[in-house]
Design a protein around this motif. Structure first.
Motif, PDB file in Angstrom:
ATOM      1  N   HIS A 263       0.859  -1.181   0.000  1.00  0.00           N
ATOM      2  CA  HIS A 263       0.000   0.000   0.000  1.00  0.00           C
ATOM      3  C   HIS A 263       0.896   1.233   0.000  1.00  0.00           C
ATOM      4  CE1 HIS A 263      -2.765   3.064   1.644  1.00  0.00           C
ATOM      5  NE2 HIS A 263      -3.687   2.362   1.025  1.00  0.00           N
ATOM      6  N   ILE A 264       0.535   2.241  -0.775  1.00  0.00           N
ATOM      7  CA  ILE A 264       1.421   3.385  -1.010  1.00  0.00           C
ATOM      8  C   ILE A 264       1.809   4.140   0.267  1.00  0.00           C
ATOM      9  CG2 ILE A 264      -0.492   4.963  -1.537  1.00  0.00           C
ATOM     10  CD1 ILE A 264       2.992   4.867  -3.249  1.00  0.00           C
ATOM     11  N   PHE A 265       0.936   4.173   1.266  1.00  0.00           N
ATOM     12  CA  PHE A 265       1.225   4.895   2.505  1.00  0.00           C
ATOM     13  C   PHE A 265       2.459   4.306   3.192  1.00  0.00           C
ATOM     14  CE2 PHE A 265      -0.859   6.140   6.887  1.00  0.00           C
ATOM     15  CZ  PHE A 265       0.204   7.003   7.148  1.00  0.00           C
ATOM     16  N   ALA A 266       2.406   2.997   3.482  1.00  0.00           N
ATOM     17  CA  ALA A 266       3.533   2.354   4.167  1.00  0.00           C
ATOM     18  C   ALA A 266       4.760   2.286   3.267  1.00  0.00           C
ATOM     19  CB  ALA A 266       3.141   0.950   4.635  1.00  0.00           C
ATOM     20  N   LYS A 301      11.273  -1.750  21.188  1.00  0.00           N
ATOM     21  CA  LYS A 301      11.431  -0.364  21.653  1.00  0.00           C
ATOM     22  C   LYS A 301      11.302   0.508  20.394  1.00  0.00           C
ATOM     23  CE  LYS A 301      13.372   1.848  25.414  1.00  0.00           C
ATOM     24  NZ  LYS A 301      12.595   2.185  26.566  1.00  0.00           N
ATOM     25  N   PHE A 302      10.071   0.876  20.046  1.00  0.00           N
ATOM     26  CA  PHE A 302       9.866   1.566  18.770  1.00  0.00           C
ATOM     27  C   PHE A 302       9.767   3.078  18.956  1.00  0.00           C
ATOM     28  CE2 PHE A 302       5.778   0.267  20.441  1.00  0.00           C
ATOM     29  CZ  PHE A 302       4.890   1.292  20.149  1.00  0.00           C
ATOM     30  N   THR A 303      10.145   3.792  17.888  1.00  0.00           N
ATOM     31  CA  THR A 303      10.178   5.258  17.946  1.00  0.00           C
ATOM     32  C   THR A 303       9.082   5.888  17.094  1.00  0.00           C
ATOM     33  OG1 THR A 303      11.697   5.429  16.061  1.00  0.00           O
ATOM     34  CG2 THR A 303      12.688   5.208  18.239  1.00  0.00           C
ATOM     35  N   ALA A 304       8.508   5.114  16.162  1.00  0.00           N
ATOM     36  CA  ALA A 304       7.516   5.674  15.240  1.00  0.00           C
ATOM     37  C   ALA A 304       6.528   4.587  14.828  1.00  0.00           C
ATOM     38  CB  ALA A 304       8.210   6.244  14.005  1.00  0.00           C
ATOM     39  N   ILE A 305       5.329   5.031  14.446  1.00  0.00           N
ATOM     40  CA  ILE A 305       4.313   4.101  13.945  1.00  0.00           C
ATOM     41  C   ILE A 305       3.392   4.861  12.991  1.00  0.00           C
ATOM     42  CG2 ILE A 305       2.804   4.502  15.967  1.00  0.00           C
ATOM     43  CD1 ILE A 305       1.792   1.586  15.639  1.00  0.00           C
ATOM     44  N   THR A 306       2.997   4.206  11.907  1.00  0.00           N
ATOM     45  CA  THR A 306       2.004   4.783  11.007  1.00  0.00           C
ATOM     46  C   THR A 306       0.777   3.873  11.005  1.00  0.00           C
ATOM     47  OG1 THR A 306       2.900   3.574   9.116  1.00  0.00           O
ATOM     48  CG2 THR A 306       3.728   5.811   9.460  1.00  0.00           C
ATOM     49  N   GLY A 307      -0.359   4.441  10.641  1.00  0.00           N
ATOM     50  CA  GLY A 307      -1.559   3.609  10.607  1.00  0.00           C
ATOM     51  C   GLY A 307      -2.764   4.385  10.119  1.00  0.00           C
ATOM     52  N   VAL A 308      -3.893   3.677  10.046  1.00  0.00           N
ATOM     53  CA  VAL A 308      -5.172   4.306   9.726  1.00  0.00           C
ATOM     54  C   VAL A 308      -6.007   4.314  11.003  1.00  0.00           C
ATOM     55  CG1 VAL A 308      -5.173   3.693   7.279  1.00  0.00           C
ATOM     56  CG2 VAL A 308      -6.122   2.091   8.931  1.00  0.00           C
ATOM     57  N   ASN A 309      -7.068   5.105  10.997  1.00  0.00           N
ATOM     58  CA  ASN A 309      -7.893   5.287  12.186  1.00  0.00           C
ATOM     59  C   ASN A 309      -8.352   3.956  12.799  1.00  0.00           C
ATOM     60  OD1 ASN A 309      -9.563   7.488  13.735  1.00  0.00           O
ATOM     61  ND2 ASN A 309     -11.023   5.876  13.259  1.00  0.00           N
ATOM     62  N   LEU A 333       1.828   8.782  12.904  1.00  0.00           N
ATOM     63  CA  LEU A 333       1.271   9.404  11.709  1.00  0.00           C
ATOM     64  C   LEU A 333       0.032   8.640  11.269  1.00  0.00           C
ATOM     65  CD1 LEU A 333       2.202  11.805   9.901  1.00  0.00           C
ATOM     66  CD2 LEU A 333       3.268  10.130   8.396  1.00  0.00           C
ATOM     67  N   GLY A 334      -1.078   9.350  11.151  1.00  0.00           N
ATOM     68  CA  GLY A 334      -2.326   8.729  10.710  1.00  0.00           C
ATOM     69  C   GLY A 334      -2.728   9.240   9.349  1.00  0.00           C
ATOM     70  N   GLY A 335      -3.157   8.348   8.467  1.00  0.00           N
ATOM     71  CA  GLY A 335      -3.591   8.753   7.128  1.00  0.00           C
ATOM     72  C   GLY A 335      -4.476   7.687   6.540  1.00  0.00           C
ATOM     73  N   GLY A 336      -4.708   7.749   5.223  1.00  0.00           N
ATOM     74  CA  GLY A 336      -5.492   6.717   4.550  1.00  0.00           C
ATOM     75  C   GLY A 336      -6.994   6.905   4.674  1.00  0.00           C
ATOM     76  N   MET A 337      -7.444   7.526   5.756  1.00  0.00           N
ATOM     77  CA  MET A 337      -8.854   7.833   5.987  1.00  0.00           C
ATOM     78  C   MET A 337      -8.865   8.876   7.100  1.00  0.00           C
ATOM     79  SD  MET A 337      -9.904   4.404   8.205  1.00  0.00           S
ATOM     80  CE  MET A 337     -11.593   4.833   8.530  1.00  0.00           C
ATOM     81  N   ALA A 338     -10.030   9.456   7.373  1.00  0.00           N
ATOM     82  CA  ALA A 338     -10.106  10.490   8.413  1.00  0.00           C
ATOM     83  C   ALA A 338      -9.753   9.913   9.782  1.00  0.00           C
ATOM     84  CB  ALA A 338     -11.504  11.090   8.432  1.00  0.00           C
ATOM     85  N   VAL A 339      -8.934  10.649  10.528  1.00  0.00           N
ATOM     86  CA  VAL A 339      -8.659  10.284  11.922  1.00  0.00           C
ATOM     87  C   VAL A 339      -9.771  10.914  12.763  1.00  0.00           C
ATOM     88  CG1 VAL A 339      -7.089  10.635  13.871  1.00  0.00           C
ATOM     89  CG2 VAL A 339      -6.157  10.117  11.610  1.00  0.00           C
ATOM     90  N   GLN A 340     -10.389  10.113  13.617  1.00  0.00           N
ATOM     91  CA  GLN A 340     -11.477  10.642  14.446  1.00  0.00           C
ATOM     92  C   GLN A 340     -10.924  11.265  15.714  1.00  0.00           C
ATOM     93  OE1 GLN A 340     -13.855   7.076  14.707  1.00  0.00           O
ATOM     94  NE2 GLN A 340     -15.155   7.688  13.006  1.00  0.00           N
ATOM     95  N   ARG A 341     -11.531  12.378  16.105  1.00  0.00           N
ATOM     96  CA  ARG A 341     -11.070  13.103  17.292  1.00  0.00           C
ATOM     97  C   ARG A 341     -11.006  12.197  18.526  1.00  0.00           C
ATOM     98  NH1 ARG A 341     -10.428  18.254  18.824  1.00  0.00           N
ATOM     99  NH2 ARG A 341     -11.247  19.030  16.849  1.00  0.00           N
ATOM    100  N   PRO A 540     -17.705  -3.559   6.751  1.00  0.00           N
ATOM    101  CA  PRO A 540     -16.865  -3.947   5.601  1.00  0.00           C
ATOM    102  C   PRO A 540     -15.691  -2.982   5.458  1.00  0.00           C
ATOM    103  CG  PRO A 540     -18.896  -2.885   4.846  1.00  0.00           C
ATOM    104  CD  PRO A 540     -19.011  -3.032   6.328  1.00  0.00           C
ATOM    105  N   LYS A 541     -14.485  -3.536   5.221  1.00  0.00           N
ATOM    106  CA  LYS A 541     -13.297  -2.681   5.137  1.00  0.00           C
ATOM    107  C   LYS A 541     -12.413  -3.120   3.983  1.00  0.00           C
ATOM    108  CE  LYS A 541     -12.857  -1.765  10.109  1.00  0.00           C
ATOM    109  NZ  LYS A 541     -13.199  -2.885  10.953  1.00  0.00           N
ATOM    110  N   THR A 542     -11.555  -2.184   3.539  1.00  0.00           N
ATOM    111  CA  THR A 542     -10.525  -2.523   2.553  1.00  0.00           C
ATOM    112  C   THR A 542      -9.406  -3.260   3.264  1.00  0.00           C
ATOM    113  OG1 THR A 542      -9.190  -0.552   2.924  1.00  0.00           O
ATOM    114  CG2 THR A 542     -10.979  -0.341   1.329  1.00  0.00           C
ATOM    115  N   ASN A 543      -8.435  -3.724   2.478  1.00  0.00           N
ATOM    116  CA  ASN A 543      -7.294  -4.444   3.059  1.00  0.00           C
ATOM    117  C   ASN A 543      -6.513  -3.601   4.065  1.00  0.00           C
ATOM    118  OD1 ASN A 543      -6.720  -3.026   0.487  1.00  0.00           O
ATOM    119  ND2 ASN A 543      -4.609  -3.491   0.971  1.00  0.00           N
ATOM    120  N   VAL A 544      -6.573  -2.265   3.938  1.00  0.00           N
ATOM    121  CA  VAL A 544      -5.814  -1.407   4.853  1.00  0.00           C
ATOM    122  C   VAL A 544      -6.654  -0.984   6.045  1.00  0.00           C
ATOM    123  CG1 VAL A 544      -4.313   0.617   4.923  1.00  0.00           C
ATOM    124  CG2 VAL A 544      -4.698  -0.518   2.789  1.00  0.00           C
TER     125      VAL A 544
END
Length: 559
Positions: A263-266, A301-309, A333-341, A540-544
């Motif tokens: 997936h282009i994001f990761a 011991k991780f320093t960063a993570i990306t994901g969707v909501n 870092l959140g992307g791919g769809m809206a992050v909810q408050r 129902p969701k996409t693969n991401v």
């Protein structure tokens, strides 16, 4: 210039207005630079096994030599890769790119129909597939231009005895490898062995060569291949690296890569940006196994993570997540769809790290806007256009709209794709004569240059002539502590044309439809309130992990 680009005034200290697109001629040059600078440092880890930059160098060179020397493929040929996050993915991807060929990233969860379309449309010559999904390839192979199939088991790069154990368990105990028969298929490990017998010729990879055919638009019709050149990806890597680089320590970053690298994001945010920094991509093969995912996080011991909501929401609702060590985490870092408050606020509380929302598209490689990394808390915005990027809001007729008005978000920059593969008509529809990419997202810009997505053009609900944006409804309903997930869609209505329906997965089983409607009455104006409430066990969701509103809409519309 700042009059037209108010966002530049808001840039964090140290972030430039422009990036140097020509520092690296190709993705291959980025890899070679990382190998030179970080040869002995860990690059990718999966299922307890880690490969260094030096090992990625050697193994990817062997795979490239196999494609060129053994199979006789030529520069520009397309090679499909169909697998989840595992060590074979970076080896194969960098091997294909070093051979001057194009990677066709292929979702392993594709149905035979979807896979056939992509292989035929792209003119793929070779496919590398994980054993678990080879039965799908077998079903369509005869109807595609594929000449060679390469297969591999999940454990194949893990060494003995662990690799053999993993493969045995998946096949015979968990029954996750359906039987298949593909005569003439070759094993991935054998390709590396064969490749070691060939010298890797120097292939001239230029910035205009297509690095990836990244298929998109499957939810709105036939999937199209976005032609992402080496220049597109290098530009986006440089843009994102400039944005996050002020608080990154080269050679010491560990990023959790749970979204698939196909997936282009990761691919860009984790694979390329953190490769430039000599970071370690800690790959999660099956992030849907949330308890397993949390268990793995406890050991890193991780320093960063990306994901969707949905991924962040899932982690927050998994027992044991509060026992994870977040002391080194400085980038979420959140992307791919809206992050909810509600999710962003809970994330900050649980981890101490702000969930920074970003915005992008397959067609923009993907990043276009990112919030400042020093953001104190969630602000509901997708952020500011990143260096060397322009953004504007246009109306239906292509006129520029003033600050605060809602229209279509348009993007221009070196990360915008070359076009759709063999679809000049659709390319012309997406990218106008002035080079603006029309995103299909409804948005507005404030005085400071922050952009706010209101919704997808196609997802907008029209109630008695009023525009209703599902994101807003979902945000309001997600505020209820009894709600795990929610999707809002429009359904046909005789009186108002369309009415709002919400589909909810409960966190608290005692939640009733009346409570939902009461909450909506207190927080939403009349025409925005849901008329229908449906409860389900899952959405129902996409693969991401993006929620598929279209499927819910189709179910609600008879015919």
């Amino acid at each position: 210039m700042t009059a037209e680009r108010p966002w530049l005034e808001q840039y964090p200290a140290g972030v430039p207005a422009q990036i140097d697109v020509d520092e690296f001629a190709s993705v291959v040059a980025v890899l070679e630079s990382a190998i030179d600078n970080f040869r002995d440092r860990p690059a990718f880890s999966s299922l307890g096994k880690t490969l260094t930059y030096g090992e990625i160098d050697e193994l990817s060179a062997r795979f490239a030599a196999y494609l060129l020397g053994e199979l006789g493929l030529k520069k520009g040929d397309r090679v499909a890769i169909m697998m989840p996050n595992c060590l074979q993915y970076p080896i194969a991807t960098f091997g294909v790119l070093r051979a001057g060929m194009t990677v066709v990233n292929t979702n392993p969860m594709y149905t035979p129909r979807e896979l056939k379309h992509q292989l035929v449309d792209s003119g793929t010559s070779v496919i590398l597939v994980l054993d678990n999904f080879a039965h799908t390839v077998q079903q369509v192979l005869a109807d595609t231009p594929v000449k060679k199939v390469i297969t591999t088991g999940l454990g194949d790069m893990l060494g003995f005895p662990k690799g053999a154990v993993v493969n045995f368990v998946l096949k015979h105990i968990k029954k996750m490898v359906p039987p298949y028969s593909i005569p003439g298929a070759v094993r991935f490990r054998d390709t590396l062995e064969a490749g070691s017998r060939h010298a890797l010729p120097k292939v001239e990879v230029t910035s205009d060569d297509i690095a990836f055919l990244q298929y998109t638009g499957g939810t709105t019709g036939v999937a199209k291949g976005a032609m992402l050149t080496h220049r597109n990806l290098v530009a986006n890597m440089q843009q994102a690296a400039a944005w996050v680089g002020t608080n990154v320590r080269p050679g010491h970053e560990v990023i959790i890569t749970a979204l698939p690298l196909y997936h282009i994001f990761a691919l860009t945010a984790n694979g390329l940006v953190f490769m430039k920094f000599g970071g370690l991509n800690h790959m999660i093969t099956n992030p849907r196994d949330m308890p397993g995912f949390v268990k793995e996080l406890k050991g890193v011991k991780f320093t960063a993570i990306t994901g969707v909501n949905t991924l962040f929401n899932g982690l927050l609702n998994t027992p044991g997540f509060d026992e994870v060590d977040f002391s080194s985490l400085h980038l979420t870092l959140g992307g791919g769809m809206a992050v909810q408050r509600s999710v962003a606020e809970r994330w900050k509380k649980a981890t101490g790290c702000t969930l920074v929302e970003a915005y992008g598209l397959t067609e923009t490689s993907p990043a276009a806007c990112i919030n400042p990394m020093d953001l104190a808390e969630y602000n509901g915005s997708i952020g500011l256009p990143i260096p060397s990027t322009d953004a504007c809001i246009k109306d239906e007729d292509g006129n520029l709209l003033p600050v605060g008005e809602v229209g279509e978000l348009c993007i221009k920059g070196p990360q915008v794709m070359k076009g759709y593969w063999q679809r000049p008509g659709e390319t012309a529809e997406a990218i106008d004569a002035d080079g603006w990419l029309h995103t299909g997202d409804m948005a507005r810009m404030d005085e400071q240059g922050f952009f706010y997505i209101v919704d997808r053009k196609k997802d907008m609900i029209l109630v008695s002539g009023f525009n209703v944006y599902p994101n807003e409804i979902e945000d309001v309903i997600a505020m209820m502590p009894e709600v795990l997930e929610v999707a809002a869609v429009g359904v046909p209505d005789e009186k108002s044309g369309e009415a709002v329906k919400v589909v909810i997965v409960k966190k608290d089983q005692s939640l009733t439809a009346e409570q939902v409607l009461q909450h909506a009455r207190a927080n939403l104006t009349g025409y925005k309130r849901p008329h229908f409430v449906e409860f389900r066990s899952e959405l129902p969701k996409t693969n991401v992990g993006k929620i598929l509103r279209r499927e819910l809409r189709d179910e609600a519309t008879p015919g």
